[in-house]
Design an enzyme around this catalytic site. Sequence first.
Site, PDB file in Angstrom:
ATOM      1  N   LYS A  67      -6.506   8.116 -20.166  1.00  0.00           N
ATOM      2  CA  LYS A  67      -5.262   7.856 -20.893  1.00  0.00           C
ATOM      3  C   LYS A  67      -4.406   6.941 -20.041  1.00  0.00           C
ATOM      4  CE  LYS A  67      -3.504   9.325 -24.809  1.00  0.00           C
ATOM      5  NZ  LYS A  67      -4.294   9.737 -25.972  1.00  0.00           N
TER       6      LYS A  67
HETATM    7  P1  NAD Z   1       3.558   6.700 -33.275  1.00  0.00           P
HETATM    8  O1  NAD Z   1       4.308   6.048 -32.180  1.00  0.00           O
HETATM    9  O2  NAD Z   1       2.926   5.852 -34.335  1.00  0.00           O
HETATM   10  O3  NAD Z   1       4.494   7.762 -34.010  1.00  0.00           O
HETATM   11  C1  NAD Z   1       5.161   8.781 -33.325  1.00  0.00           C
HETATM   12  C2  NAD Z   1       6.146   9.437 -34.289  1.00  0.00           C
HETATM   13  O4  NAD Z   1       6.756  10.549 -33.636  1.00  0.00           O
HETATM   14  C3  NAD Z   1       7.283   8.520 -34.728  1.00  0.00           C
HETATM   15  O5  NAD Z   1       7.594   8.813 -36.082  1.00  0.00           O
HETATM   16  C4  NAD Z   1       8.440   8.944 -33.828  1.00  0.00           C
HETATM   17  O6  NAD Z   1       9.716   8.682 -34.398  1.00  0.00           O
HETATM   18  C5  NAD Z   1       8.185  10.427 -33.724  1.00  0.00           C
HETATM   19  N1  NAD Z   1       8.764  11.039 -32.520  1.00  0.00           N
HETATM   20  C6  NAD Z   1       8.747  10.563 -31.264  1.00  0.00           C
HETATM   21  N2  NAD Z   1       9.385  11.420 -30.437  1.00  0.00           N
HETATM   22  C7  NAD Z   1       9.797  12.442 -31.203  1.00  0.00           C
HETATM   23  C8  NAD Z   1      10.513  13.626 -30.950  1.00  0.00           C
HETATM   24  N3  NAD Z   1      10.926  13.917 -29.725  1.00  0.00           N
HETATM   25  N4  NAD Z   1      10.757  14.450 -31.988  1.00  0.00           N
HETATM   26  C9  NAD Z   1      10.314  14.138 -33.239  1.00  0.00           C
HETATM   27  N5  NAD Z   1       9.640  13.039 -33.536  1.00  0.00           N
HETATM   28  C10 NAD Z   1       9.397  12.199 -32.544  1.00  0.00           C
HETATM   29  O7  NAD Z   1       2.460   7.613 -32.573  1.00  0.00           O
HETATM   30  P2  NAD Z   1       1.100   8.193 -33.177  1.00  0.00           P
HETATM   31  O8  NAD Z   1       0.014   7.248 -32.846  1.00  0.00           O
HETATM   32  O9  NAD Z   1       1.327   8.618 -34.573  1.00  0.00           O
HETATM   33  O10 NAD Z   1       0.885   9.462 -32.221  1.00  0.00           O
HETATM   34  C11 NAD Z   1       1.535  10.695 -32.471  1.00  0.00           C
HETATM   35  C12 NAD Z   1       0.834  11.800 -31.701  1.00  0.00           C
HETATM   36  O11 NAD Z   1      -0.547  11.843 -32.094  1.00  0.00           O
HETATM   37  C13 NAD Z   1       0.808  11.620 -30.174  1.00  0.00           C
HETATM   38  O12 NAD Z   1       0.838  12.895 -29.576  1.00  0.00           O
HETATM   39  C14 NAD Z   1      -0.542  10.975 -29.933  1.00  0.00           C
HETATM   40  O13 NAD Z   1      -1.014  11.194 -28.600  1.00  0.00           O
HETATM   41  C15 NAD Z   1      -1.381  11.714 -30.944  1.00  0.00           C
HETATM   42  N6  NAD Z   1      -2.625  11.039 -31.331  1.00  0.00           N
HETATM   43  C16 NAD Z   1      -2.613   9.771 -31.809  1.00  0.00           C
HETATM   44  C17 NAD Z   1      -3.808   9.172 -32.193  1.00  0.00           C
HETATM   45  C18 NAD Z   1      -3.859   7.788 -32.798  1.00  0.00           C
HETATM   46  O14 NAD Z   1      -4.948   7.390 -33.239  1.00  0.00           O
HETATM   47  N7  NAD Z   1      -2.760   7.062 -32.882  1.00  0.00           N
HETATM   48  C19 NAD Z   1      -5.010   9.871 -32.053  1.00  0.00           C
HETATM   49  C20 NAD Z   1      -4.993  11.182 -31.572  1.00  0.00           C
HETATM   50  C21 NAD Z   1      -3.778  11.744 -31.217  1.00  0.00           C
END
Ligand code: NAD
Length: 427
Positions: free
Chosen positions: A117
């Site tokens: 990561k």
């Molecule tokens: P992103 O940046 O596209 O979206 C994140 C969202 O969370 C946004 O809507 C943001 O406003 C919100 N957010 C941020 N901080 C916050 C808080 N303190 N309280 C409430 N909302 C908050 O990110 P993503 O790619 O959707 O990733 C989200 C989660 O999923 C992360 O934990 C990431 O590690 C995990 N994840 C992502 C992927 C992927 O393919 N993108 C895969 C597996 C896991």
Amino acid sequence: MDNKTNLLHPRAEQHSKFWQNAHAYFDTVYTTANLDPIWRPYLASPKRVLAVSCPIKMDDGRIQVFTGYRAQHNNARGPFKGGIRYDVSVDRDEVMALAMLQTWKNALVDLPFGGAKGGIVCDPKKLSMGEKERLTRRFTSEIMPIIGPNQDIPAPDAGTDGQIMAWILDTYSMMVGYQALGVVTGKPVSVGGSVGREEATGRGVMNILRKFLATQNKQIEGTRVAIQGFGNVGSHTARLLAGRGAIIVAITERSSGIFDESGIDIEAATKYYRENGTLADFPGADAITNEELLTCDCDVLIPAAMENTIDAAIAPHIQAHVVVEAANGPTTPEADAILREEGITVLPDILANAGGVTVSYFEWVQGLDNYFWDLKQVQDELQKVMEKAFDAVNAKADEADCDYRTAAYMIAISRVTEACKIKGLFP
Ligand code: NAD
């Protein structure tokens, strides 16, 4: 070595809660699963953490220096693989914890990858496109010695997207002198990405929820769902579940949120969020805070934002019967114990959100072969992988009479330990 002098060790005093939490889950399961103790210290620490300094010229002519990290936890089962996050909260401990989770996740869905990561400490919303591009290219050149199609393959995570992956691809390719499609996944389709990658994490969440509900003789249709986070993972999860008849009663992002008992129109909310950058004042719905979302009246709660959002203070107030961890590490071990006592099922992150890395794997394979699949093939293969992983976790939970997280960790850690054991230690 003394823990306090080994800075990568989870018990070194300065480490953050998230790294300690990731380690606590590992520790408990390693003991419960009766694994060969000889490999425990090796798996408890990352193999490598690279911290880099990235100076870039800002649009106003200043030079600003950003800190970036790449943590590589374990590569016994294949090249390192894991996302890159742009957020102000990124630090060394966070990427170490996320890299460890990624090792278990990749092993659980049986991909030939280890876990890594990375991230840059920045607020991507405050950077112009030009600044983001210069920062991404500089960061790529700084971590260049440890990434590559057979070494370590980054992907999008919170705050990053296909455009950033395209800049990583281009920078790396310019430096090696050929187009290295396999160096990064989550690329736009126009530069060798896979169809279906952008929605893959959300689709995987849907696959896992559907499988779990089936064990209860229930279905997605009519299930009331609350989703925290409306970025890549949250918005696609909401769209896909709503498309199968779920009632999405609440969604939030970092600073706004909405609630509608009769179900939010997800297509309209997505358009509104894209146009306004906020969910505030979305017509026909009530405003809701993140805390209110976590404790609202719903059947299924899906944290899809950041780590540690369900802690011991909020856990006793959760009304959902099922928590699906679409985010990485959203539940602290203390909260996990409370949810278990309350009879709330947790579908753990390493299972629930593995759809993203699974289609990243498909993308990597397609890039190495220069042969590209159609959307149906990607979706069908993803469903197969997710369902097989769910069935394995479900069977292990029955056999060991334990919760899903413990079962998932048991399978994953056993596989990684087995790979370490067979390969042995160099030299
Ligand atoms: P992103 O940046 O596209 O979206 C994140 C969202 O969370 C946004 O809507 C943001 O406003 C919100 N957010 C941020 N901080 C916050 C808080 N303190 N309280 C409430 N909302 C908050 O990110 P993503 O790619 O959707 O990733 C989200 C989660 O999923 C992360 O934990 C990431 O590690 C995990 N994840 C992502 C992927 C992927 O393919 N993108 C895969 C597996 C896991």
